[in-house]
Design a protein around this motif. Structure first.
Motif, mmCIF file in Angstrom:
data_model
loop_
_atom_site.group_PDB
_atom_site.id
_atom_site.type_symbol
_atom_site.label_atom_id
_atom_site.label_comp_id
_atom_site.label_asym_id
_atom_site.label_seq_id
_atom_site.Cartn_x
_atom_site.Cartn_y
_atom_site.Cartn_z
ATOM 1 N N ALA A 41 0.879 -1.173 0.000
ATOM 2 C CA ALA A 41 0.000 0.000 0.000
ATOM 3 C C ALA A 41 0.915 1.220 0.000
ATOM 4 O O ALA A 41 1.606 1.486 0.992
ATOM 5 N N ILE A 42 0.927 1.900 -1.133
ATOM 6 C CA ILE A 42 1.805 3.064 -1.303
ATOM 7 C C ILE A 42 0.949 4.305 -1.119
ATOM 8 O O ILE A 42 -0.104 4.428 -1.761
ATOM 9 N N GLU A 43 1.359 5.216 -0.226
ATOM 10 C CA GLU A 43 0.441 6.303 0.123
ATOM 11 C C GLU A 43 1.125 7.631 0.454
ATOM 12 O O GLU A 43 1.227 8.011 1.616
ATOM 13 N N PRO A 44 1.559 8.360 -0.584
ATOM 14 C CA PRO A 44 2.130 9.674 -0.311
ATOM 15 C C PRO A 44 1.110 10.638 0.287
ATOM 16 O O PRO A 44 -0.035 10.701 -0.156
ATOM 17 N N MET A 45 1.563 11.347 1.324
ATOM 18 C CA MET A 45 0.793 12.432 1.939
ATOM 19 C C MET A 45 1.617 13.692 1.725
ATOM 20 O O MET A 45 2.787 13.730 2.126
ATOM 21 N N VAL A 46 1.032 14.686 1.067
ATOM 22 C CA VAL A 46 1.812 15.837 0.610
ATOM 23 C C VAL A 46 1.111 17.127 1.034
ATOM 24 O O VAL A 46 -0.105 17.262 0.878
ATOM 25 N N ASN A 47 1.914 18.054 1.581
ATOM 26 C CA ASN A 47 1.368 19.305 2.107
ATOM 27 C C ASN A 47 1.734 20.491 1.217
ATOM 28 O O ASN A 47 2.824 20.535 0.655
ATOM 29 N N LEU A 48 0.838 21.456 1.162
ATOM 30 C CA LEU A 48 1.146 22.691 0.405
ATOM 31 C C LEU A 48 2.260 23.479 1.078
ATOM 32 O O LEU A 48 2.977 24.217 0.437
ATOM 33 N N GLY A 49 2.393 23.357 2.375
ATOM 34 C CA GLY A 49 3.432 24.082 3.101
ATOM 35 C C GLY A 49 4.431 23.137 3.740
ATOM 36 O O GLY A 49 4.949 22.237 3.086
ATOM 37 N N THR A 50 4.644 23.325 5.023
ATOM 38 C CA THR A 50 5.632 22.501 5.735
ATOM 39 C C THR A 50 5.232 21.030 5.756
ATOM 40 O O THR A 50 4.046 20.701 5.750
ATOM 41 N N HIS A 51 6.248 20.158 5.803
ATOM 42 C CA HIS A 51 5.966 18.718 5.914
ATOM 43 C C HIS A 51 5.527 18.352 7.328
ATOM 44 O O HIS A 51 5.037 17.247 7.560
ATOM 45 N N LYS A 52 5.675 19.293 8.253
ATOM 46 C CA LYS A 52 5.434 18.944 9.662
ATOM 47 C C LYS A 52 3.948 18.817 9.975
ATOM 48 O O LYS A 52 3.123 19.589 9.483
ATOM 49 N N VAL A 53 3.649 17.830 10.802
ATOM 50 C CA VAL A 53 2.264 17.586 11.203
ATOM 51 C C VAL A 53 2.203 17.461 12.725
ATOM 52 O O VAL A 53 3.206 17.254 13.383
ATOM 53 N N ARG A 54 0.996 17.626 13.255
ATOM 54 C CA ARG A 54 0.783 17.317 14.685
ATOM 55 C C ARG A 54 -0.539 16.574 14.814
ATOM 56 O O ARG A 54 -1.411 16.679 13.939
#
Ligand code: MF3
Ligand code: CO
Length: 258
Positions: free
Chosen positions: A199-212
């Motif tokens: 299961a290949i699943e890129p998660m991509v953000n418009l800004g920073t790669h950081k998440v909480r």
């Protein structure tokens, strides 16, 4: 040990993933302003039941719903609830099922009504990153070649690839070996062989790669509040690249021009 699946097992995994794809098609068609995310979840539960499948997410480590619906700044693991969709938002629909002991898992992000050019570009880049990653899922390559393919699409676009969540092997459990980071870690990881199912699943953000993660223990949001997209397919590693088992959810939203 990474399992090599027989064609008999792959047929069952294909069936599980076809159910996933059917649910995706139905839920994507429901994405409209005013719809509450719990209505999407309820529709998914009913469709799974009708098809003799069960949610792979409900109860997993205590997860409280059948699907993950992640709106705009929510990266993954959005818990369906009373949030009503608004025009201009993007909505990740993540579906996992168990069918006759075999698992299917896929995600697609769709626009709610017209969305701005930045969000359209985010969808397009993430979709293309998944496509390239699937092409890299061929025997003889290494797990890290998948990340390399994703970076080759996302880095030039200036988007942030999420590091805290990864793809995974899938088969007789939702999460099997190997872990599949979407960014280059410096470790090439295991060699891919025909018959592995990933299961290949890129998660991509418009800004920073950081998440909480919010205090509910699940909802992952971008650190800067900017939108995030998530596309996922379950694929079989073959000689010439990954064979998609989970239908074509990336085609649902169409390829809007920038
Ligand atoms: N597609 C996600 C994954 O592979 C969904 C898991 S949601 C959970 O991890 F609730 F089941 F954890
Ligand atoms: Co997954």
């Amino acid at each position: 040990m990474i399992a090599i699946r027989s064609e008999r097992e792959i047929a069952l995994l294909r069936k599980a993933n076809e159910i996933v794809a059917e649910v995706h098609t139905a839920l994507a068609a429901m994405i409209k302003p005013g719809v509450k995310t719990r209505e999407l979840d309820a529709a998914a539960v009913e469709m799974m039941r009708e098809r003799g499948a069960a949610s792979a997410f409900l109860g997993y480590r205590g997860y409280p719903a059948a699907t993950c619906i992640s709106v705009d700044e929510v990266v993954v693991h959005g818990i369906p609830g009373d949030r009503a969709l608004r025009a201009g938002e993007i909505v990740s629909i993540d579906i996992g099922v168990c069918y006759k002991g075999y698992y299917g898992d896929a995600a697609v992000t769709v626009p709610c009504g017209p969305v701005d050019a930045a969000r359209r570009r985010l969808l397009k880049v993430t979709d293309r990153a998944l496509t390239q990653a699937i092409c890299a899922a061929r025997s003889g390559n290494y797990v890290e070649d998948i990340a390399r393919a994703i970076e080759a699409v996302c880095n030039p676009a200036g988007m942030g690839i999420v590091r805290d969540f990864v793809g995974h092997g899938i088969g007789a459990a939702m999460h099997e070996e190997p872990q599949i980071p979407n960014f280059v870690t410096g470790e090439r990881g295991p060699r891919l062989r025909s018959g592995m199912v990933l299961a290949i699943e890129p998660m991509v953000n418009l800004g920073t790669h950081k998440v909480r993660v919010l205090r509910d223990g699940w909802t992952a949001v971008t650190a800067d509040g900017k939108p995030s997209a998530h596309f996922e397919h379950s694929v079989v590693v073959r000689e010439d690249g990954g064979e998609i088992l989970s239908g074509s959810p990336t085609l649902i939203w169409g390829r809007a021009d920038d």
